[in-house]
Write a protein that holds these residues in place. Structure first.
Motif, PDB file in Angstrom:
ATOM      1  N   ARG A   1       3.645  21.423  16.022  1.00  0.00           N
ATOM      2  CA  ARG A   1       2.715  22.485  15.629  1.00  0.00           C
ATOM      3  C   ARG A   1       1.686  22.747  16.712  1.00  0.00           C
ATOM      4  O   ARG A   1       1.363  23.898  17.019  1.00  0.00           O
ATOM      5  N   ARG A   2       1.180  21.673  17.321  1.00  0.00           N
ATOM      6  CA  ARG A   2       0.193  21.828  18.376  1.00  0.00           C
ATOM      7  C   ARG A   2       0.782  22.540  19.579  1.00  0.00           C
ATOM      8  O   ARG A   2       0.138  23.392  20.187  1.00  0.00           O
ATOM      9  N   GLY A   3       2.053  22.230  19.880  1.00  0.00           N
ATOM     10  CA  GLY A   3       2.711  22.879  21.003  1.00  0.00           C
ATOM     11  C   GLY A   3       2.880  24.367  20.771  1.00  0.00           C
ATOM     12  O   GLY A   3       2.697  25.183  21.675  1.00  0.00           O
ATOM     13  N   LYS A   4       3.219  24.735  19.525  1.00  0.00           N
ATOM     14  CA  LYS A   4       3.371  26.160  19.196  1.00  0.00           C
ATOM     15  C   LYS A   4       2.041  26.880  19.271  1.00  0.00           C
ATOM     16  O   LYS A   4       1.955  28.010  19.746  1.00  0.00           O
TER      17      LYS A   4
ATOM     18  N   GLY B   1       0.815  -1.208   0.000  1.00  0.00           N
ATOM     19  CA  GLY B   1       0.000   0.000   0.000  1.00  0.00           C
ATOM     20  C   GLY B   1       0.847   1.255   0.000  1.00  0.00           C
ATOM     21  O   GLY B   1       2.086   1.197   0.054  1.00  0.00           O
ATOM     22  N   THR B   2       0.164   2.395  -0.039  1.00  0.00           N
ATOM     23  CA  THR B   2       0.879   3.672  -0.070  1.00  0.00           C
ATOM     24  C   THR B   2       0.769   4.434   1.247  1.00  0.00           C
ATOM     25  O   THR B   2       1.071   5.622   1.306  1.00  0.00           O
ATOM     26  N   ALA B   3       0.333   3.756   2.299  1.00  0.00           N
ATOM     27  CA  ALA B   3       0.332   4.389   3.615  1.00  0.00           C
ATOM     28  C   ALA B   3       1.768   4.712   4.015  1.00  0.00           C
ATOM     29  O   ALA B   3       2.712   4.057   3.552  1.00  0.00           O
ATOM     30  N   PRO B   4       1.974   5.703   4.882  1.00  0.00           N
ATOM     31  CA  PRO B   4       3.341   6.001   5.328  1.00  0.00           C
ATOM     32  C   PRO B   4       3.967   4.791   6.026  1.00  0.00           C
ATOM     33  O   PRO B   4       3.264   3.984   6.648  1.00  0.00           O
ATOM     34  N   THR B   5       5.271   4.661   5.902  1.00  0.00           N
ATOM     35  CA  THR B   5       5.969   3.648   6.681  1.00  0.00           C
ATOM     36  C   THR B   5       5.907   4.048   8.158  1.00  0.00           C
ATOM     37  O   THR B   5       5.617   5.214   8.479  1.00  0.00           O
ATOM     38  N   PRO B   6       6.183   3.126   9.078  1.00  0.00           N
ATOM     39  CA  PRO B   6       6.202   3.515  10.504  1.00  0.00           C
ATOM     40  C   PRO B   6       7.142   4.690  10.780  1.00  0.00           C
ATOM     41  O   PRO B   6       6.816   5.565  11.596  1.00  0.00           O
ATOM     42  N   GLU B   7       8.278   4.732  10.109  1.00  0.00           N
ATOM     43  CA  GLU B   7       9.226   5.824  10.317  1.00  0.00           C
ATOM     44  C   GLU B   7       8.660   7.150   9.797  1.00  0.00           C
ATOM     45  O   GLU B   7       8.775   8.196  10.455  1.00  0.00           O
ATOM     46  N   GLU B   8       8.059   7.114   8.611  1.00  0.00           N
ATOM     47  CA  GLU B   8       7.447   8.328   8.059  1.00  0.00           C
ATOM     48  C   GLU B   8       6.288   8.786   8.930  1.00  0.00           C
ATOM     49  O   GLU B   8       6.111   9.992   9.170  1.00  0.00           O
ATOM     50  N   ALA B   9       5.500   7.844   9.420  1.00  0.00           N
ATOM     51  CA  ALA B   9       4.363   8.185  10.279  1.00  0.00           C
ATOM     52  C   ALA B   9       4.828   8.822  11.584  1.00  0.00           C
ATOM     53  O   ALA B   9       4.229   9.785  12.072  1.00  0.00           O
ATOM     54  N   ALA B  10       5.931   8.300  12.157  1.00  0.00           N
ATOM     55  CA  ALA B  10       6.476   8.870  13.391  1.00  0.00           C
ATOM     56  C   ALA B  10       6.921  10.307  13.173  1.00  0.00           C
ATOM     57  O   ALA B  10       6.709  11.179  14.030  1.00  0.00           O
ATOM     58  N   ALA B  11       7.536  10.583  12.023  1.00  0.00           N
ATOM     59  CA  ALA B  11       7.968  11.943  11.704  1.00  0.00           C
ATOM     60  C   ALA B  11       6.767  12.869  11.551  1.00  0.00           C
ATOM     61  O   ALA B  11       6.787  14.023  12.005  1.00  0.00           O
ATOM     62  N   MET B  12       5.695  12.378  10.919  1.00  0.00           N
ATOM     63  CA  MET B  12       4.479  13.176  10.756  1.00  0.00           C
ATOM     64  C   MET B  12       3.838  13.467  12.117  1.00  0.00           C
ATOM     65  O   MET B  12       3.374  14.588  12.378  1.00  0.00           O
ATOM     66  N   ASP B  13       3.822  12.461  13.007  1.00  0.00           N
ATOM     67  CA  ASP B  13       3.262  12.663  14.344  1.00  0.00           C
ATOM     68  C   ASP B  13       4.082  13.699  15.120  1.00  0.00           C
ATOM     69  O   ASP B  13       3.522  14.543  15.834  1.00  0.00           O
ATOM     70  N   ALA B  14       5.402  13.624  14.997  1.00  0.00           N
ATOM     71  CA  ALA B  14       6.268  14.563  15.707  1.00  0.00           C
ATOM     72  C   ALA B  14       6.045  15.989  15.213  1.00  0.00           C
ATOM     73  O   ALA B  14       5.995  16.939  16.008  1.00  0.00           O
ATOM     74  N   ALA B  15       5.903  16.133  13.900  1.00  0.00           N
ATOM     75  CA  ALA B  15       5.662  17.467  13.334  1.00  0.00           C
ATOM     76  C   ALA B  15       4.317  18.015  13.796  1.00  0.00           C
ATOM     77  O   ALA B  15       4.196  19.207  14.116  1.00  0.00           O
ATOM     78  N   GLU B  16       3.317  17.149  13.851  1.00  0.00           N
ATOM     79  CA  GLU B  16       1.999  17.577  14.324  1.00  0.00           C
ATOM     80  C   GLU B  16       2.054  18.007  15.785  1.00  0.00           C
ATOM     81  O   GLU B  16       1.469  19.025  16.170  1.00  0.00           O
ATOM     82  N   ALA B  17       2.765  17.240  16.609  1.00  0.00           N
ATOM     83  CA  ALA B  17       2.886  17.586  18.021  1.00  0.00           C
ATOM     84  C   ALA B  17       3.601  18.914  18.209  1.00  0.00           C
ATOM     85  O   ALA B  17       3.230  19.718  19.070  1.00  0.00           O
TER      86      ALA B  17
END
Length: 249
Positions: free
Chosen positions: A243-246, A225-241
């Protein structure tokens, strides 16, 4: 507890499932105890997971009290329903109260539902898990039961538009054998075992799913499939967190 809200909500959901012709495949529901407390631990791939994970307990004639973010309880529509079904609000800044409520319910013979990954997995694989479910099972001497969901991500998941009008969607619910964590058991080892059991169930649900097309967004990368890999997903989660913190700052 008085069950004024939960039964009609279930009846309404089942009617909608029939209208939408969702195609359920369930296995292992006999592992849900008919009496007494238990911690139900599910993977998390959709905003609708508490609905489908709760279905696993219906053959045993049980209701599940899910721990969910308190934001859901503040919504004008979902809030009264969540409170009426006696689900448990979780304030991530002050979780002691929700933990105490969950322990009280378990000791009272209720089934408490937990999403041990805490947030939806963008990769559709099992993320690192928290040990709260294990600690609750240890403290109350109840079984801990892993549950795998697959197919619900096609309806509504993180980062994708809702597709709630889809019909004929296959939905898989697999219930694993209970675990019995005891006080004094090694927490790291128990967490690894639970993660492994959940991952094995999820992998089986994915590989036996009736539809396995290549290159679709809702399929994990390791299955084509074309879902993010676990590593890509972790990076996306970190970026979201971040942004939320800011935004909160």
């Amino acid at each position: 507890m008085a069950e004024i809200v939960y039964p009609p909500v279930i009846a309404t959901a089942r009617t909608l499932f029939r209208i939408m012709d969702y195609r359920f495949h369930m296995e292992g529901t006999e592992h849900i105890p008919r009496t007494g407390g238990a911690v139900l631990v599910s993977n998390h791939i959709s905003y609708l997971d508490f609905i489908f994970a709760g279905l696993a307990a219906l053959p045993s004639k049980r209701l599940v009290r899910f721990m969910a973010k308190d934001d859901v309880f503040k919504h004008r529509i979902s809030g009264p329903l969540m409170r009426g079904m006696h689900h448990i609000p979780v304030d991530r800044g002050a979780g002691a109260g929700s933990y105490a409520t969950a322990l009280r319910m378990l000791k009272g013979g209720e089934i408490v539902g937990v999403f041990a990954e805490a947030t939806i997995s963008r990769s559709f694989t099992v993320k690192d898990i928290k040990n709260g479910a294990i600690r609750m099972a240890q403290a109350t001497k109840v079984p801990m039961i892993p549950v795998a969901l697959w197919g619900s991500q096609r309806l509504w998941t993180k980062g994708r538009p809702k597709q709630l009008t889809q019909r004929h969607v296959p939905l898989t619910i697999l219930v694993g054998e209970p675990m019995y964590p005891k006080r004094g058991d090694d927490m790291g080892e128990l967490t690894t075992r639970l993660h492994g059991n959940l991952s094995e169930l999820v992998d089986r649900a994915q590989r036996t799913y009736p539809e396995i097309p290549a290159g679709v967004w809702w399929q994990p990368a390791h299955l084509g499939g074309t879902a993010p890999t676990p590593e890509e997903a972790a990076a996306m989660d970190a970026a979201e967190a971040e942004r939320r913190g800011k935004d909160e700052g």
